[in-house]
Motif scaffolding. Structure first.
Motif, PDB file in Angstrom:
ATOM      1  N   ILE A 296     -12.647  10.103   2.536  1.00 53.94           N
ATOM      2  CA  ILE A 296     -11.268  10.190   2.988  1.00 53.94           C
ATOM      3  C   ILE A 296     -10.604  11.399   2.332  1.00 53.94           C
ATOM      4  O   ILE A 296     -11.127  11.962   1.373  1.00 53.94           O
ATOM      5  N   ASP A 297      -9.447  11.775   2.880  1.00 49.07           N
ATOM      6  CA  ASP A 297      -8.771  12.951   2.342  1.00 49.07           C
ATOM      7  C   ASP A 297      -7.452  12.523   1.702  1.00 49.07           C
ATOM      8  O   ASP A 297      -7.396  12.170   0.526  1.00 49.07           O
ATOM      9  N   MET A 298      -6.370  12.469   2.473  1.00 55.23           N
ATOM     10  CA  MET A 298      -5.065  12.114   1.889  1.00 55.23           C
ATOM     11  C   MET A 298      -4.827  10.612   1.960  1.00 55.23           C
ATOM     12  O   MET A 298      -5.295   9.960   2.891  1.00 55.23           O
ATOM     13  N   VAL A 299      -4.043  10.086   1.009  1.00 53.72           N
ATOM     14  CA  VAL A 299      -3.666   8.666   1.042  1.00 53.72           C
ATOM     15  C   VAL A 299      -2.173   8.556   0.763  1.00 53.72           C
ATOM     16  O   VAL A 299      -1.663   9.226  -0.138  1.00 53.72           O
ATOM     17  N   VAL A 300      -1.467   7.740   1.534  1.00 48.25           N
ATOM     18  CA  VAL A 300      -0.048   7.496   1.261  1.00 48.25           C
ATOM     19  C   VAL A 300       0.234   6.013   1.402  1.00 48.25           C
ATOM     20  O   VAL A 300      -0.207   5.375   2.362  1.00 48.25           O
ATOM     21  N   GLN A 301       0.930   5.459   0.409  1.00 52.43           N
ATOM     22  CA  GLN A 301       1.365   4.062   0.527  1.00 52.43           C
ATOM     23  C   GLN A 301       2.888   4.039   0.564  1.00 52.43           C
ATOM     24  O   GLN A 301       3.548   4.657  -0.268  1.00 52.43           O
ATOM     25  N   ASN A 302       3.432   3.346   1.540  1.00 44.65           N
ATOM     26  CA  ASN A 302       4.885   3.265   1.649  1.00 44.65           C
ATOM     27  C   ASN A 302       5.434   2.205   0.707  1.00 44.65           C
ATOM     28  O   ASN A 302       4.704   1.310   0.280  1.00 44.65           O
ATOM     29  N   VAL A 303       6.739   2.304   0.408  1.00 47.07           N
ATOM     30  CA  VAL A 303       7.400   1.263  -0.390  1.00 47.07           C
ATOM     31  C   VAL A 303       7.415  -0.007   0.455  1.00 47.07           C
ATOM     32  O   VAL A 303       7.639   0.049   1.664  1.00 47.07           O
ATOM     33  N   SER A 304       7.184  -1.146  -0.187  1.00 47.71           N
ATOM     34  CA  SER A 304       7.144  -2.365   0.627  1.00 47.71           C
ATOM     35  C   SER A 304       8.564  -2.826   0.959  1.00 47.71           C
ATOM     36  O   SER A 304       9.500  -2.620   0.191  1.00 47.71           O
ATOM     37  N   ALA A 305       8.701  -3.433   2.115  1.00 48.25           N
ATOM     38  CA  ALA A 305      10.000  -3.989   2.491  1.00 48.25           C
ATOM     39  C   ALA A 305      10.200  -5.265   1.677  1.00 48.25           C
ATOM     40  O   ALA A 305       9.338  -6.157   1.694  1.00 48.25           O
ATOM     41  N   ALA A 306      11.324  -5.340   0.949  1.00 54.44           N
ATOM     42  CA  ALA A 306      11.544  -6.459   0.021  1.00 54.44           C
ATOM     43  C   ALA A 306      11.467  -7.813   0.739  1.00 54.44           C
ATOM     44  O   ALA A 306      10.921  -8.787   0.212  1.00 54.44           O
ATOM     45  N   ALA A 307      11.988  -7.843   1.960  1.00 50.98           N
ATOM     46  CA  ALA A 307      12.068  -9.111   2.683  1.00 50.98           C
ATOM     47  C   ALA A 307      10.682  -9.689   2.992  1.00 50.98           C
ATOM     48  O   ALA A 307      10.472 -10.896   2.921  1.00 50.98           O
TER      49      ALA A 307
END
Ligand code: ADP
Ligand code: ASP
Ligand code: MG
Length: 425
Positions: A296-307
């Motif tokens: 794999i090349d790039m990895v991005v994890q988004n902030v989780s939705a609190a709800a």
């Protein structure tokens, strides 16, 4: 007497005329008193045509048979080239990768060279021959099966032979005059680079500048083999890739702050949607991908939705591995636990490379400003010490590359870069 390794890419030997032209060049090198080893690629777009053919017969051909098929391309060109040289009155012998002693692991379609035992090449040279070696292929150490080194792998064959034979230089002949500050097919005002360090070339290559393959540069750096990239169509000096700057007159060529802009449209993006935000989730996803032998090349994890406590994880990978990755993740969905997968192969990557980035503030800001001025939206960002990369829509790539190239003052003020051949496929 010096020993040189010369590699000729597919566009340089695209037809009978090309083969005869290259044969003359090789004979010149021999007449200049060198021992000459030549690595040759398949003619023109032969490899692509063989891949198309295989896909018509089977959507997922077995690796062993696929490699057997693809290596046929280089067998054709090596034999024809040897014939053309003999026709000029010089002795030449052609060798498959296996005969030349290129020993690899057994990962079909992207094997790694683990040893080179060029006994037969030495003998052929000592007997006064020019040795012609089929690029991009080897034989696996354990099963003795024919393997290929991945697309563009002839570059790696050439450097590996240069290292094993203790060559003075590895010359890579292609369809442009050297390494440019961007792909001349996209940026007409790209400038030829006289010298570039292994480090910067490594980043350009791994960011998509296919003029040299990443593994080839890695190999050259490890064994300190200088590479001279040049055109097989013109007599011009090309680009030196080495650890130390070359001399020009009385001065050494300076390391540029920014070496160039690379682009890559061969990757796709997978988004794993609705991943529980708890320890071990990313590990489970990427273990699944690794077990399928996918890089794999790039990895991005988004902030989780609190709800919901759920997050999305996106990563990029070669398009050619897309199907395999999706299948592997789907199979492990119960264990990993996610909602769905999204697959997007209409992305492109643009990278700015230069060791000077480390010490010059503002490079990142200027890069993003150039993209913004060109109206290009950024989807993912990743950086190393000497590189900034962004993912955008594939359609935006040419415009974005030109904008960044101009913004960093890389446009040449002399003639347009010449493209001598090839289809850019
Ligand atoms: P070959 O068949 O000789 O191996 P390739 O097609 O693999 O040739 O590589 C040469 C091509 O690489 C050029 O025609 C050019 O379009 C492309 N390229 C991409 N980036 C660069 C760059 N920075 N400098 C020169 N060529 C580049
Ligand atoms: N013929 C192979 C390819 O097209 C190897 C090479 O040209 O380096 O990828
Ligand atoms: Mg190539």
């Amino acid at each position: 007497m010096g020993l040189v390794v010369q590699k000729y890419g597919g566009s340089s030997v695209a037809d009978a005329e090309g083969i005869k032209r290259v044969a003359k060049r090789i004979v010149e090198a021999k007449k200049n008193g060198n021992q000459v080893v030549v690595v040759v690629s398949a003619m023109g777009d032969t490899t692509d045509e063989l891949i198309d053919l295989a896909e018509q017969v089977s959507p997922m051909p077995a690796g062993r048979e696929f490699d057997m098929l693809l290596t046929a391309g280089e067998r054709i060109s090596m034999a024809l080239l040897a014939m053309a040289i003999k026709n000029l009155g010089h002795e030449a012998q052609s060798f498959t990768g296996s005969q030349a002693g290129v020993i690899t692991d057994s990962v079909h379609n992207k094997a790694r060279i683990i040893d080179v035992t060029p006994g037969r090449i030495r003998t052929a040279l000592d007997e006064g021959n020019i040795a012609i070696v089929a690029g991009f292929q080897g034989v696996s150490a354990d099963k003795k099966d024919i393997t290929t080194l991945g697309r563009g792998g002839s570059d790696t064959t050439a450097v590996a032979l240069a290292a094993a034979l203790d060559a003075e230089v590895c010359e890579i002949y292609t369809d442009v005059d050297g390494v440019f500050t961007a792909d001349p097919r996209v940026v007409k005002k790209a400038r030829k680079i006289d010298w570039i360090s292994f480090e910067d070339m490594l980043e350009l290559a791994s960011s998509g500048s296919k003029v040299l393959l990443h593994r080839c540069v890695e190999y050259a750096r490890r064994y300190n083999i200088p590479i001279h990239v040049r055109s097989s169509f013109s007599g011009l000096k090309g680009t030196w890739v080495s650890s130390e700057p070359i001399e020009q007159g009385d001065t050494k060529v300076e390391q540029a702050i920014i070496s160039g802009v690379a682009h890559d449209t061969s990757e796709a993006k997978i988004t794993v949607v609705g991943v529980p935000d708890k320890p071990g989730e990313a590990a489970a996803i990427f273990r699944t991908i690794a077990d399928a032998a996918i890089n794999i090349d790039m990895v991005v994890q988004n902030v989780s939705a609190a709800a919901t406590g759920l997050t999305d994880i996106s990563f990029t990978l070669p398009k050619t591995e897309g199907r395999k990755a999706i299948d592997a993740l789907e199979k492990n969905r119960p264990g990993i636990g996610f909602d769905s997968l999204r697959y997007d192969d209409q992305i492109g990557k643009i990278s700015l490379v230069g060791a000077g980035m480390k010490t010059n503030p503002g490079v990142t800001a200027a890069f993003f400003e150039a993209l913004s001025d060109a109206g290009v939206n950024i989807e993912l960002i990743s950086t190393s010490e000497i590189r900034i990369s962004v993912v955008t829509r594939a359609d935006d790539v040419p415009e974005a590359v030109r904008a960044v190239h101009s913004a960093f003052g890389l446009d040449s003020d002399s003639d347009e870069a010449v493209i001598y051949g090839g289809t850019g496929r």
